[in-house]
Design an enzyme around this catalytic site. Structure first.
Site, short mmCIF file in Angstrom:
data_model
loop_
_atom_site.label_atom_id
_atom_site.label_comp_id
_atom_site.label_asym_id
_atom_site.label_seq_id
_atom_site.Cartn_x
_atom_site.Cartn_y
_atom_site.Cartn_z
N LYS A 95 30.98 60.93 -41.59
CA LYS A 95 31.41 60.65 -42.95
C LYS A 95 32.17 61.84 -43.52
CE LYS A 95 29.61 56.54 -43.66
NZ LYS A 95 30.39 55.36 -44.10
N LYS A 100 31.40 43.59 -40.98
CA LYS A 100 29.97 43.63 -41.26
C LYS A 100 29.52 42.22 -41.61
CE LYS A 100 30.26 48.41 -42.83
NZ LYS A 100 30.16 49.37 -43.95
#
Length: 329
Positions: free
Chosen positions: A110, A217
């Site tokens: 990240k 997702k």
């Protein structure tokens, strides 16, 4: 029950709201809440993040209903290779995080965290490269946190670490397309996530030539079948990821990955390793760099231990009722 949505009473029958602590702060939260429900096909999960409105959350409920109340497509594989996920921690903690993902040779790091700098990102990616060595794969995820020029600069700064791809470096489709053009000679792929799952038109990014890969997702896209249809129509390689789900939600993602005709990239379905607790004694944790494709049954004792407070349970029940009304209507 409507044509495709069970009655609210049926969804709430036996449903449990859980609050699971995280090992490290992620997406600004220290605890992950989810509403778990049991359908004829098994347990399912409804867990849009708290800040998502009812309109956006409707896709998450449709996914939960699809997984719990409908038989899924036939799997093409029974194990899914997964990546390690490194939150925006200090570089000194990267090795500790990666140790929780045994056998994983890919790390998603990240970056572009609010309040941090590009130097922080570089240090974190450098630490991941040191742990994985030259053969490991590193991808970075900015969650749309850079503008176009910041993303181009970051790509230059991170180039020495041989990135697999940049995930959602900029928020908009036009920015992604321009960045992809600027980086064309580098052969550094661009992956789209938020530009797919949080877009009015999830295919716009593919039509604009703004991405080389799609991150999909199951919950935000309305379920396994809808995500499969999207990937087929987009015609781009896909990586299946999660939204920091419990092992029940991760099972939904694993079934999506198992049904894809092709799966050329490690998937972001190992995030149970970031939870300090789960709802099952057999969580979907990475083993030898992969997770199993299976339904997950929660453990009654763990459900009781991690049941959310009465106030949070009431909040989730009220949310479910509002979102259910949208779908049933």
């Amino acid at each position: 029950m409507t044509a495709d949505v069970p009655d609210l009473r049926e969804l709430l029958d036996g449903a449990v709201v859980v609050a699971l602590p995280l090992r490290v702060r992620f997406r600004g939260i220290d605890e992950r809440e989810a509403l778990l429900m049991r359908g004829p096909e098994g347990w399912s999960e409804f867990s849009p993040f708290a800040e998502y409105d009812d309109e956006e959350s409707a896709a998450w409920l449709r996914a939960a209903v699809d997984f719990g109340w409908s038989a899924g497509p036939a799997p093409r594989r029974d194990r899914i290779p997964v990546n390690a996920t490194v939150p925006a921690v200090e570089a000194t903690r990267v090795a500790e995080v990666l140790a929780r993902f045994p056998g994983c040779r890919t790390a998603k790091v990240k970056v572009a965290e609010r309040g941090q700098t590009l130097a922080d990102d570089v240090a974190r990616v450098r630490a991941a490269r040191e742990v994985l060595g030259p053969e490991g794969r590193i991808r970075v995820d900015a969650n749309g946190g850079w503008n176009l020029d910041e993303a181009e600069r970051a790509a230059h700064e991170l180039a020495p670490f041989d990135l697999e791809y940049l995930e959602q470096p900029c928020p908009g489709v036009e920015e992604l397309a321009e960045l992809r053009a600027r980086l064309h000679d580098w052969q550094l792929p661009i992956a789209a996530d938020e530009s797919v799952r949080r877009a009015e038109d999830p295919l716009a990014v593919a039509r604009a030539g703004a991405a080389d890969l799609l991150v999909v997702k199951a919950q935000p896209l309305g379920g396994v079948r809808r995500a499969l249809d999207l990937v087929a129509e987009a015609g781009l390689p896909a990586i299946v990821s999660s939204a920091l789900d419990t092992s029940i939600g991760l099972s939904m993602g694993a079934h999506l990955a198992a049904a894809l005709p092709e799966l050329d990239y490690d998937c972001g379905l190992g995030t149970a390793a970031l939870l300090a607790a789960d709802v099952t004694a057999s969580p979907l944790l990475p083993v030898d760099g992969a997770v199993e494709v299976r339904r997950v049954e929660p453990d009654a004792e763990l459900l009781a231990r991690h049941t959310a407070s009465p106030e949070r349970t009431a909040w989730w029940h009220e949310r479910l009722a509002r979102v259910h009304e949208r779908l049933a209507g």
